[in-house]
Enzyme design. Sequence first.
Site, short mmCIF file in Angstrom:
data_model
loop_
_atom_site.label_atom_id
_atom_site.label_comp_id
_atom_site.label_asym_id
_atom_site.label_seq_id
_atom_site.Cartn_x
_atom_site.Cartn_y
_atom_site.Cartn_z
N GLU A 38 -82.62 -21.04 -14.49
CA GLU A 38 -83.50 -21.65 -15.48
C GLU A 38 -82.93 -21.45 -16.89
O GLU A 38 -83.18 -20.40 -17.51
CB GLU A 38 -84.89 -21.02 -15.42
CG GLU A 38 -85.58 -21.17 -14.09
CD GLU A 38 -87.08 -21.06 -14.22
OE1 GLU A 38 -87.77 -22.02 -13.84
OE2 GLU A 38 -87.59 -20.04 -14.73
N ASN A 47 -94.87 -22.82 -10.74
CA ASN A 47 -95.15 -21.60 -11.50
C ASN A 47 -96.25 -21.93 -12.51
O ASN A 47 -95.98 -22.55 -13.54
CB ASN A 47 -93.86 -21.15 -12.19
CG ASN A 47 -94.08 -19.97 -13.13
OD1 ASN A 47 -95.14 -19.34 -13.11
ND2 ASN A 47 -93.08 -19.67 -13.93
#
Length: 256
Positions: free
Chosen positions: A172, A10
């Site tokens: 996350e 990412n």
Amino acid sequence: MSRKPIIAGNWKMNNNKAEAKELVDGIMYGISQLDGSKMPEVVIAPSYTALWQAYDLIKNEPKIALAAQNVNPNPSGAYTGEVSINMLQDFKVKYVIIGHSERRQMFGETDEFINKKAKAILANSMLPIICCGETLEQREAGVTDSHLASQITKALQGLTSAEVEKSVIAYEPIWAIGTGKSCDSTEANRTIGEIRKVVANLYSQDTADKIRILYGGSVKPSTIVEQMAQSEIDGGLIGGASLKAESFVDLIKGAM
Ligand code: PGA
């Protein structure tokens, strides 16, 4: 149950055109040295402005898939600054990251909006990477599991089991993102196991066994091997350590 691992980078708001090219070239060189049959699925999520170039560079490299960092679920229209699914399809985008804590916290994205994105993505033959995670306060208050159950239940609302099976979840913990402080692997494994139970309760054990659930939050080449050794962790969603080709390729190696 064998689930193909994913290593997803990412990039967040990093990399202009030249930097994106250097990074993609470096990743392509790195993976050309690896045994393709053992490689995890490799995914990169450039910013919108670097998608065209990344697409062009990897179009003959089936070992790398493209992800977008966001999408607007509406088909077209007066949504200044937004990008539609149809626009992403020009670049053969396979995955879209949705529900990232940075978008929830900084841009006010709600569970309902994230669910709308998941539905639109799946209806258009792309796959969501649905992020969830607790704050430090929630973890200390002992509400991690119930918070994640709520986020996942709302994100999956109205999706079929066939759609859920091919989707990806990324756990996350917010306190682990960008802090250098990764969640202890056994605890990440336990938490992901709890997320899988939520999917099993909403759908079936079979669906829960098929969906891939990644860990994200300060994943580094030095942590990935231990993380990948956990039975519930199907790969990583990686920010900082995905920005240099050498460390991203080390992460791929760590997942082999
Ligand atoms: P990090 O970011 O690897 O830099 O902690 C992960 C993410 O936010 O996806």
